[in-house]
Motif scaffolding. Structure first.
Motif, PDB file in Angstrom:
ATOM      1  N   ASP A 233       0.710  -1.220  -0.086  1.00  0.00           N
ATOM      2  CA  ASP A 233      -0.024  -0.131   0.009  1.00  0.00           C
ATOM      3  C   ASP A 233       1.069   1.148   0.020  1.00  0.00           C
ATOM      4  N   LYS A 234       1.855   1.365   0.758  1.00  0.00           N
ATOM      5  CA  LYS A 234       2.762   2.303   0.620  1.00  0.00           C
ATOM      6  C   LYS A 234       3.720   2.638  -0.598  1.00  0.00           C
TER       7      LYS A 234
ATOM      8  N   ASP B 276       3.832  10.482 -15.930  1.00  0.00           N
ATOM      9  CA  ASP B 276       3.472  11.091 -14.423  1.00  0.00           C
ATOM     10  C   ASP B 276       4.295  12.486 -14.547  1.00  0.00           C
TER      11      ASP B 276
ATOM     12  N   MET C 282       3.024  11.424  -2.801  1.00  0.00           N
ATOM     13  CA  MET C 282       1.719  11.211  -2.325  1.00  0.00           C
ATOM     14  C   MET C 282       1.294   9.867  -3.105  1.00  0.00           C
ATOM     15  N   GLY C 283       0.676   8.878  -2.411  1.00  0.00           N
ATOM     16  CA  GLY C 283       0.227   7.479  -3.013  1.00  0.00           C
ATOM     17  C   GLY C 283      -0.585   7.680  -4.006  1.00  0.00           C
ATOM     18  N   LYS C 284      -1.775   8.347  -3.682  1.00  0.00           N
ATOM     19  CA  LYS C 284      -3.128   8.459  -4.494  1.00  0.00           C
ATOM     20  C   LYS C 284      -2.773   9.270  -5.917  1.00  0.00           C
ATOM     21  N   LEU C 285      -3.224   8.894  -6.918  1.00  0.00           N
ATOM     22  CA  LEU C 285      -3.173   9.480  -8.088  1.00  0.00           C
ATOM     23  C   LEU C 285      -3.568  10.858  -8.332  1.00  0.00           C
ATOM     24  N   GLU C 286      -5.094  10.951  -7.810  1.00  0.00           N
ATOM     25  CA  GLU C 286      -5.645  12.098  -7.719  1.00  0.00           C
ATOM     26  C   GLU C 286      -5.002  13.370  -7.068  1.00  0.00           C
ATOM     27  N   ASP C 287      -4.492  12.817  -5.707  1.00  0.00           N
ATOM     28  CA  ASP C 287      -3.587  13.612  -4.867  1.00  0.00           C
ATOM     29  C   ASP C 287      -2.452  14.314  -5.441  1.00  0.00           C
ATOM     30  N   ARG C 288      -1.627  13.327  -6.195  1.00  0.00           N
ATOM     31  CA  ARG C 288      -0.575  13.787  -7.112  1.00  0.00           C
ATOM     32  C   ARG C 288      -0.827  14.745  -7.994  1.00  0.00           C
TER      33      ARG C 288
END
Length: 557
Positions: A96-97, A465, A498-504
């Motif tokens: 998850d990380k 990315d 940040m792990g979540k794509l939307e946050d990145r």
């Protein structure tokens, strides 16, 4: 991949440098036949020489065009696209990380030297890179390892980044576990880079017997990387000869390849450094394809029956500013004046192929993280003069470096573009001191070291990315730009953690706004580079990442 990447604009040893062939001239091919008479050899012309046969030591597109045919990474991109797919690993997953990555390798894969691909072979590669010493730790040599994995087991320079790589474990014969210390936006994309392609462990043992050396800024690469015979990958072609005198690299089909075999037996990459020379060679039947077609030639070639596909836009061309080379550039008003002085719409209209776009930030609008809210700097000569007066720089003189003997996907005609930008700046009252420089190694060394006040460079993305663009230049202090601004660096790095794509994506958008407010340089344009093939060629799928696989190419029956 930078086709040629700006931070990856690295020194290429003088050992590699050889005299340039004249425009339109080509060496006599092995078969002595013209394109239409030959079915077992495919000749493709690029704009520059490769720098190394070991992609781990490279950072430029001309090298990767060659090595990508012979070396494969754990992950790859789908043909013609930017989606990650399995390469030497059939499947992959992470915790998850995003700090533990597990790869399930393909079975039955052989290296060109007969060695077998397994988990231990993969770890031999990652541990080899991690334990590099001496000149191998130079960013000019290990650019991509440092970009993706940080530093080394024992860093020898305080400027070398802290290592993020932790370990590689062979869980079983075909299961590899790679651990990093902190999550990174460069993963899993980084596992697809040709610089991190997997080599035979037998070959690695030979690599480790040799050293790279440096004298000043000049790098001399190890002998194994400059001659065919030692390097061994798993790709559909194997490298058999590097004829530097004729500026050719020769590859032959690897008949024990694990996947679909190459359709053509022999593949030759030849350097022809001018657009006109490459076009004439294709029309004469001396080559079967070439890259970086001049925009004005696209329609002509199509009308003559040649196959001229255009890649999707995935690059960024910019005017770089080195604050260390000219103190006036430390003044924000001066940087703003330069931005307002440039007519980017005219540049796109007159210099780029159809589909070219004006850039207003340091990533194309095809990348997630592009912001619609960045500060704009429209062409306004009067505004530029006003800002120079405000900064006390009405008599500004500035050196402007530009490259010769090269064509790039984002920069089809460097001298023509330079002349256009020079004229724009001089209309605003800036005295420009031209400094033409040979692309490799002179120009690349100079821009990398920050000695060029103004310069032109660009970037073609390695993977999809946003950090692969803005993080390349602005994640921390970089001699090319010569500035230190914590607000910019923090904004750029926020998304990478940040792990979540939307946050990145949201973080990248904010970072673009911060960058364009600070204005370290001027993003100019993005363009769709064309690639040309002979009338009798079934071409490979063209890639927005310029990652064409020539094993897909064939001749029409």
């Amino acid at each position: 991949m930078r086709i040629f990447k700006p931070r990856a604009a690295r020194a290429i040893t003088a050992v590699v440098a050889v005299s340039l062939i004249a425009a339109g001239c080509t060496s006599k091919r092995d078969s002595g036949n013209k394109s239409g008479d030959r079915k077992d050899t495919f000749v493709f012309a690029g704009a520059g020489d490769p720098g190394s046969l070991d992609p781990a030591l490279a950072s430029d597109g001309e090298t990767f065009r060659v090595t990508r045919q012979a070396f494969e990474a754990l992950l790859e991109h789908e043909p013609g696209g930017t989606k990650l797919v399995g390469g030497l690993a059939e499947t992959w997953s992470s915790n998850d990380k995003g700090t533990v990555w597990t790869f399930n390798l393909r079975k039955g894969v052989k290296f060109h030297d007969g060695e077998k691909l397994n988990a231990k072979a993969v770890c031999a590669n990652y541990d080899h890179w991690f334990h590099w010493k001496g000149t191998y730790q130079s960013s000019a040599v290990s650019y991509y390892w440092q970009t993706i994995m940080g530093g080394f087991a024992k860093n020898e320079d305080k400027e070398t980044p802290e290592p993020n790589y932790k370990s590689c474990t062979a869980k079983d014969e075909y299961t590899v576990v790679i651990e990093v210390k902190k999550p990174s936006a460069n993963l899993p994309g980084g596992f697809s880079l040709n610089s991190l392609a997997i080599h035979s462990p037998k070959a690695i043992k030979e690599y480790e017997k040799q050293e790279a050396t440096a004298k000043g800024d000049a790098i001399t690469y190890p002998k194994y990387s400059q001659e065919a015979g030692v390097v061994a990958g798993t790709g559909p072609y194997k490298i058999v000869k590097w004829n530097k005198g004729n500026k050719e690299v020769v590859l032959e089909r690897f008949d024990d390849y694990w996947g679909e075999k190459a359709k053509i037996k022999k593949l030759i990459f030849r350097t022809i450094d001018t657009e006109e020379g490459r076009r004439q060679a294709l029309q004469a039947g001396d080559i079967d394809g070439y890259d970086l077609v001049a925009p004005a030639d696209v329609k002509t070639l199509k009308d003559q029956g040649y196959v001229v596909p255009t890649r999707d836009v995935f690059n960024l061309f910019y005017l770089g500013m080195s604050q260390g080379a000219n103190k006036a550039l430390k003044k924000k008003e001066v940087r703003q004046a330069i931005a307002h002085a440039i007519d980017r719409e005219n540049l796109v209209k007159t210099q780029l192929p159809e589909g070219g776009k004006v850039a207003d930030q340091f990533m194309p609008d095809t990348v997630a993280g592009y912001s619609k809210n960045v500060k704009q700097y429209p062409h306004d000569t009067a505004k530029a003069k006003e800002l120079l007066k405000k900064a006390g720089e009405e008599k500004l003189e500035i050196e402007f470096c530009y490259p010769t003997e090269v064509t790039r996907p984002y920069m089809p005609a460097p001298q023509d573009i330079f002349e256009l930008l020079k004229a724009d700046l001089e209309k605003a009252g800036i005295k420009v001191k031209p400094k033409p420089m040979k692309w490799a190694p002179d120009y690349l060394d100079a821009t990398e070291s920050g000695s060029c006040a103004l310069h032109m460079l660009g970037w073609t993305g390695d993977f999809n990315d946003g950090y692969n663009f803005i993080g390349t230049w602005f994640s921390g202090y970089n001699k090319q730009w010569g500035f230190k601004d914590k607000k910019v660096f923090d904004a750029v790095n926020a998304g990478s953690k940040m792990g979540k794509l939307e946050d990145r994506i949201a973080a990248y958008e904010k970072a673009n706004e911060v960058i364009m407010d600070y204005l370290p340089g001027v993003p100019l344009s993005s363009s769709p580079p064309a690639i040309a093939f002979g009338k009798n060629v079934n071409p490979p799928k063209v890639s927005p990442l310029t990652q064409e696989i020539f094993a897909e190419a064939s001749f029409k029956k």
